[in-house]
Design a protein around this motif. Structure first.
Motif, PDB file in Angstrom:
ATOM      1  N   HIS A  25       0.868  -1.176   0.000  1.00 34.68           N
ATOM      2  CA  HIS A  25       0.000   0.000   0.000  1.00 34.68           C
ATOM      3  C   HIS A  25       0.905   1.225   0.000  1.00 34.68           C
ATOM      4  O   HIS A  25       1.746   1.382   0.887  1.00 34.68           O
ATOM      5  N   THR A  26       0.734   2.101  -0.995  1.00 35.44           N
ATOM      6  CA  THR A  26       1.595   3.272  -1.111  1.00 35.44           C
ATOM      7  C   THR A  26       0.764   4.547  -1.160  1.00 35.44           C
ATOM      8  O   THR A  26      -0.408   4.527  -1.558  1.00 35.44           O
ATOM      9  N   VAL A  41       5.558   3.872   1.523  1.00 39.89           N
ATOM     10  CA  VAL A  41       4.982   2.539   1.417  1.00 39.89           C
ATOM     11  C   VAL A  41       4.793   2.004   2.830  1.00 39.89           C
ATOM     12  O   VAL A  41       5.632   2.229   3.698  1.00 39.89           O
ATOM     13  N   ARG A  42       3.695   1.302   3.047  1.00 33.01           N
ATOM     14  CA  ARG A  42       3.456   0.688   4.358  1.00 33.01           C
ATOM     15  C   ARG A  42       4.182  -0.646   4.401  1.00 33.01           C
ATOM     16  O   ARG A  42       3.653  -1.694   4.023  1.00 33.01           O
ATOM     17  N   ASP A  43       5.444  -0.553   4.851  1.00 31.76           N
ATOM     18  CA  ASP A  43       6.292  -1.736   4.927  1.00 31.76           C
ATOM     19  C   ASP A  43       7.505  -1.395   5.786  1.00 31.76           C
ATOM     20  O   ASP A  43       7.668  -0.253   6.214  1.00 31.76           O
ATOM     21  N   PHE A  70       2.074   3.645   8.515  1.00 30.50           N
ATOM     22  CA  PHE A  70       0.799   4.356   8.460  1.00 30.50           C
ATOM     23  C   PHE A  70      -0.315   3.337   8.356  1.00 30.50           C
ATOM     24  O   PHE A  70      -0.102   2.195   7.982  1.00 30.50           O
ATOM     25  N   ASP A  71      -1.492   3.785   8.708  1.00 24.22           N
ATOM     26  CA  ASP A  71      -2.670   2.944   8.595  1.00 24.22           C
ATOM     27  C   ASP A  71      -3.676   3.685   7.738  1.00 24.22           C
ATOM     28  O   ASP A  71      -3.853   4.898   7.902  1.00 24.22           O
ATOM     29  N   ALA A  72      -4.290   2.999   6.815  1.00 27.28           N
ATOM     30  CA  ALA A  72      -5.257   3.623   5.915  1.00 27.28           C
ATOM     31  C   ALA A  72      -6.594   2.908   6.025  1.00 27.28           C
ATOM     32  O   ALA A  72      -6.675   1.694   5.813  1.00 27.28           O
ATOM     33  N   ALA A  73      -7.625   3.659   6.374  1.00 26.74           N
ATOM     34  CA  ALA A  73      -8.990   3.129   6.363  1.00 26.74           C
ATOM     35  C   ALA A  73      -9.584   3.535   5.025  1.00 26.74           C
ATOM     36  O   ALA A  73      -9.947   4.692   4.811  1.00 26.74           O
ATOM     37  N   MET A  89      -0.786   8.299  10.954  1.00 21.65           N
ATOM     38  CA  MET A  89       0.660   8.123  10.897  1.00 21.65           C
ATOM     39  C   MET A  89       1.239   8.383  12.273  1.00 21.65           C
ATOM     40  O   MET A  89       0.995   9.440  12.860  1.00 21.65           O
ATOM     41  N   ASP A  90       1.989   7.428  12.792  1.00 20.29           N
ATOM     42  CA  ASP A  90       2.669   7.586  14.074  1.00 20.29           C
ATOM     43  C   ASP A  90       4.105   8.029  13.825  1.00 20.29           C
ATOM     44  O   ASP A  90       4.720   7.633  12.826  1.00 20.29           O
TER      45      ASP A  90
END
Length: 174
Positions: A25-26, A41-43, A70-73, A89-90
């Motif tokens: 997820h980018t 990118v979430r990695d 990051f987390d995406a809803a 985003m933390d």
């Protein structure tokens, strides 16, 4: 309701979860005041992937996405509601916070492009066209940044967008 923008390969990956297949997820954040697009990118590792040929910046180029938590809803695929994407985003870090501060004092909206890539095919995003939204609100604390994204305010747009004036269209006057 199924999402028609997803490639057949991504639909199969979601349905059958083949062993070893990973969905990346980018996000690409862009604002005219940014020095360069922010691509994450979430990695746990950076990712190098090719943008789609119709990308607004660097079309078809092989670009780097920086590893970022990051987390995406994701928005619902539904004809009923106006879709919104919520990002959390933390530990955003000084680079991202500097870019956010630049955008906060501007009247121009921040653009967010959400792309999905498969580990087996980094030559193009698997959602075509990628989801492109505008930032509606940002809430930042020292530990967390929450961003709510959606489509432009279509309800308050003038229709038709063009004004038919007598100066431009003299045939309108009888």
């Amino acid at each position: 309701m199924p999402d028609s923008t997803l490639s057949q390969a991504l639909r199969e990956a979601y349905a059958s979860v083949p062993e070893g297949e990973v969905v990346f997820h980018t996000l690409e954040l862009w604002h005219p005041d940014f020095t360069a697009p922010v691509r994450v990118v979430r990695d746990f590792q950076d990712l190098q992937a090719r943008l789609e040929p119709a990308a607004p910046r660097q079309p078809g180029a092989l670009v780097d996405f920086v590893a970022f938590a990051f987390d995406a809803a994701l928005p619902e695929v539904s004809p009923d509601a106006s879709p919104t994407l919520t990002l959390e985003m933390d530990n955003a870090g000084p680079e991202l916070m500097t870019q956010i501060e630049r955008a906060a004092i501007s009247t121009q909206p921040v653009e967010v492009i959400y792309r999905q890539y498969l580990a087996s095919d980094l030559e193009a995003p698997q959602n075509d066209p990628p989801l492109t939204l505008q930032v509606l609100s940002i809430r930042a604390t020292p530990l967390r940044v929450t961003v709510r994204c959606g489509f432009a305010d279509l309800a308050n747009r003038r229709f038709p967008a063009r004004s038919y004036t007598a100066a431009e269209f003299p045939g309108l006057i009888a």
